[in-house]
Structure formats: C-alpha cells, structure tokens
Design an enzyme around this catalytic site. Structure first.
Site, short mmCIF file in Angstrom:
data_model
loop_
_atom_site.label_atom_id
_atom_site.label_comp_id
_atom_site.label_asym_id
_atom_site.label_seq_id
_atom_site.Cartn_x
_atom_site.Cartn_y
_atom_site.Cartn_z
N LYS A 108 0.86 -1.19 0.00
CA LYS A 108 0.00 0.00 0.00
C LYS A 108 0.89 1.22 0.00
O LYS A 108 2.01 1.18 0.52
CB LYS A 108 -0.87 0.01 1.26
CG LYS A 108 -2.12 0.86 1.12
CD LYS A 108 -3.15 0.12 0.30
CE LYS A 108 -4.54 0.58 0.57
NZ LYS A 108 -5.49 -0.51 0.29
N ASP A 148 -7.00 3.96 -4.58
CA ASP A 148 -7.55 3.76 -3.24
C ASP A 148 -8.26 5.08 -2.91
O ASP A 148 -8.54 5.87 -3.81
CB ASP A 148 -6.42 3.42 -2.25
CG ASP A 148 -6.94 2.83 -0.95
OD1 ASP A 148 -7.25 1.64 -0.91
OD2 ASP A 148 -7.06 3.57 0.05
N1 GLU Z 1 -7.23 -0.16 -3.00
C1 GLU Z 1 -7.99 -1.36 -3.21
C2 GLU Z 1 -7.96 -2.24 -1.98
O1 GLU Z 1 -7.79 -1.78 -0.88
C3 GLU Z 1 -7.59 -2.07 -4.49
C4 GLU Z 1 -6.16 -2.52 -4.56
C5 GLU Z 1 -5.75 -3.02 -5.93
O2 GLU Z 1 -6.59 -3.13 -6.83
O3 GLU Z 1 -4.57 -3.29 -6.08
O4 GLU Z 1 -8.18 -3.42 -2.05
#
Ligand code: GLU
Length: 422
Positions: A108, A148
C-alpha cells in the site's frame, strides 16, 4: 507481531495476523516473516504549487509480502495518511490477495494530502513526482499500484505515463500493467471501477444464501458515497435492497421509503456530496449508525464502528466494504450479539480481483467483455466466501477469523513448499 509500531490501526492488523497464525499453528519462522513488512519506503519529494512556491511532501510505499506474487495495493491520498496506517493497509492486502488466491502479494502507498484542496495541475505534479521518486521500486512484475481513497483512474493514467516515460521505447507497451485501475482507453479493464462495490454485493448475496434468506425488501444504510459506496449502493438496489440512508463527509441523507440511488449520484456529482439532497431528511452521524436497518455497509474510512458506538447498532448484518471499519473490540461485541460481519478482506476484495483481471488482460493483450469480468468476479467472490463459510463451520469461529485462517494457510503452504532462503 513484533512491536514494530504502536499505532492503533497497525495493532488491529497485527492482531488479525497473530490470531490467524496461532489458530492454524503456523510455523514460527513464517509467523516472523509475516509479522513485519518486507520493505518500507519513505519518500520526501518536492512539489510546486500554482503560486510558484515549493512544498516538500512525504509519501510512503510499504511492501508487506511478495511470496505469492508481485506486491499489489492501492495508493491513498488523504490528510490522515501516516506510515502506520499504510503498514496496516499493506498487511491487509497480503491477506486479501491470499484469501482470493490471487498471484499477488500485499502493498500500500499513500501521501498525506487532501486532493480536493489541490488544483488539477498541482495534483498531477504530485502524482508524477511521487511516481518518479518511486522509481524502480514499482514495476509490472514487481509492485503494482492501484486506486484507493482519494485516487482514481485519472491518477493511475498519470502514474502509468510517468513510469512508461522512464522506460525505453521497446518496453513501454509491455509495462502498462505497472498500474491497474487505469482508464479503459489506456488499457484499464471494463468493470474495474465498480468492482469493489459489486464484489461487496456478491459477498452479501453469498451470506444471505448461507442464511437461507432473501435480500429483496431488506433495508440498508451505507457510509461513504465514493467509488466503493456508490457502486455498492447501485449493486444492492439491483438486488432489491432498499437503501434508506447514505452518509458521506458532507452529511447524511435519509429516506425511510428508500433513496433513488441514481438521482443521488447525479446530485453528489454535481454538488460534491450527498448534503442538501432534496428528497430526504438530514441526520447526525450518531443517528446514522443507530438506524433501524437490516444491513449496514461502512464503505469509507477505517475505525468507524468502535467500542464507543457499537451498542447503538441495530443492523443484523455488517458488510465491511472499507478497510478496517470495525475495530476488533466492536466486532467481538457484534458477533457475540449474533450480528453477521462480512470481514473486509473478503467484502472489499472485488477491487483487487478485477485489478488482477486487468493485469492479465494487459499481459496477454486481450480485452474481456464487461459480462465476462463480472461473471468471473462473482465466481471468485463466491468461491472465497464458500471457503470462509466452510472453515467457520469447521472451526466454530467468526467469519473474520475464518477468512484470516484461510489466507494464512495458503501463505504457510507456499512458504513450506518454497522453503526460506538461504
Ligand atoms: N485499494 C484497493 C484495496 O484496498 C484495491 C487494490 C488493488 O486493486 O490493487 O483493495
């Protein structure tokens, strides 16, 4: 987990991991590996404001684990972002990808800014400079960012373009999958935009199947009307659920007869939020959580349902569409009271599932239809929900524990087969 950090949210993530690894008797070596992120990047980068002044921002990318595949996870732009929050979110991504059996690890990133306070030009400079500073720390087979909170398809387009400009011309086509959640015209997948919301609806349908109940005529309240909340609202309405309240940062709207989700979306697009929607009465946030509804969908920030407000909750089903919206303490109270909680690593996994489909389409130069993507998403969600349901029955535990155990088992197996280098 190690005493790597002291923040509340990271403690939540650490407790999830600890419980699951203990419950499956995980090899202590693997437990240690999973107890701290593999790589933690802190990047201080300059950005020019429209006034001509420069500001130095701090950005993060935490790469928690990559035993299952390239690091994968979103980039968050929100004033509350800090290192510990990103650590927690990265940890949850490892378990989310493992639960859904995706060939991805967990990561992240984030920058502590309020994107709404920046001009488009400033925002673009932030994204491009941050991406440039990440340099070789991201890559199509190494670490793959996605949207996100506070970021979207446009952000991913800028990230992709910046990254591709650092590659030689012969490599560029093949490197487009360095990010997912791109605009469709740039190689994004159909159905990625709505994937998290639709995935949450599929998880809910599975739960109602388990309970042998129908969703038609059930009432729901949704916290958050951004990408996740608004698509969840549409998907739930399609299933016959009556959405009676929606809360976002601008306020709460409530109509006991059911809100017209499409009209509310048009209003929110136009006005920047749900506040002042004409066909509704306003409510305070405390009243929102205490509404007499069947289903509550927290689809905004973490730590929303806590020991402080859990006793007011009347919903019988909670769908954790956000990451970490219910604290462990509150979840224990809810589960003790017979409330069904669909845990975040299952409920909101639809986004990363379709991110994977986007990555595969890019890798194979293919384009799947919206129907194809949606059917595969449904099958992936139901398969994971089946495994969680079975493990829960077998172990007589909560859905959250079952989901973490399911993910931890795969990680354990893979480490067992590979061994630990050297
Ligand atoms: N941000 C989204 C999550 O928390 C998607 C992450 C992604 O697609 O890599 O799952």
């Amino acid at each position: 987990m190690t005493s790597h950090s002291t923040s509340r949210l990271y403690q939540e993530a650490a407790a999830n991991v600890d419980q699951a690894t203990a419950a499956i008797d995980m090899d202590p070596k693997v437990r240690h590996i999973l107890s701290a992120p593999m790589n933690e990047l802190i990047i201080n980068f300059p950005v020019q404001r429209d006034t001509g002044d420069y500001e130095v921002l701090q950005g993060y990318r935490i790469q928690h684990n990559n035993v299952l595949g390239p690091y994968k996870g979103g980039i968050r732009f929100h004033p509350g972002v800090d290192l510990d929050e990103v650590r927690a979110l990265a940890t949850w991504m490892t378990f989310k990808c493992a639960l859904l059996q995706l060939p991805f690890g967990g990561a992240k990133g984030g920058v502590a800014i309020d994107p709404h306070l920046l001009s488009d030009a400033e925002l673009e400079r932030v994204v491009r400079r941050f991406t440039h500073s990440l340099g070789e720390n991201i890559g199509p087979e190494f670490d793959i960012p996605a949207p996100d909170m506070g970021t979207d398809a446009r952000t991913m387009g800028w990230m992709m373009d910046t990254y591709l400009n650092s590659r030689g011309p012969g490599e560029r086509q093949n490197a487009r999958r360095v990010v997912t959640g791109k605009p469709v015209e740039l190689g994004g997948s159909l159905g990625r935009d709505s994937a998290t919301g639709r995935g949450a609806a599929y998880a809910l349908r599975h739960l109602y199947g388990e309970l042998d109940r129908t969703l038609v005529g059930e009432t729901a309240a949704i916290q958050g009307f951004g990408n996740v909340g608004s698509h969840a609202a549409v998907a739930l309405s399609e299933l016959g659920v009556k959405i009676i309240a929606i809360a976002d940062v601008t306020g709460v709207v409530h109509d006991p007869d059911g809100l017209d989700v499409e009209k509310l979306r048009a209003h929110a697009d136009d006005r920047g939020g749900v506040a002042d929607y004409p066909q509704s009465e306003g409510l305070r946030v405390e009243e929102f959580f205490a509404l007499d509804v069947d289903i509550l969908v927290p689809a905004a920030l973490e730590t929303q349902i806590t020991a402080a407000n859990v006793d007011s909750i009347r919903a019988r089903v909670i769908v954790e569409a956000a990451n970490g919206p219910v604290t462990a303490e509150a979840a224990a109270v809810l589960e003790h009271g017979g409330v069904h909680v669909i845990p975040d690593i299952l409920a909101n996994a639809g986004g990363v599932v379709v991110s994977y489909y986007e990555w595969v389409q890019n890798k194979t130069s293919d384009r799947w239809t919206a129907k194809d993507v949606d059917e595969r998403l449904r099958d992936a969600m139901w398969d994971a929900a089946d495994r969680v349901a079975n493990r829960r029955l077998e172990r007589r535990c909560t859905r959250r524990q079952a989901a973490y155990m399911e993910a931890a088992s795969l990680l354990q197996t893979v480490y067992g087969l590979r061994g630990i280098f050297p």
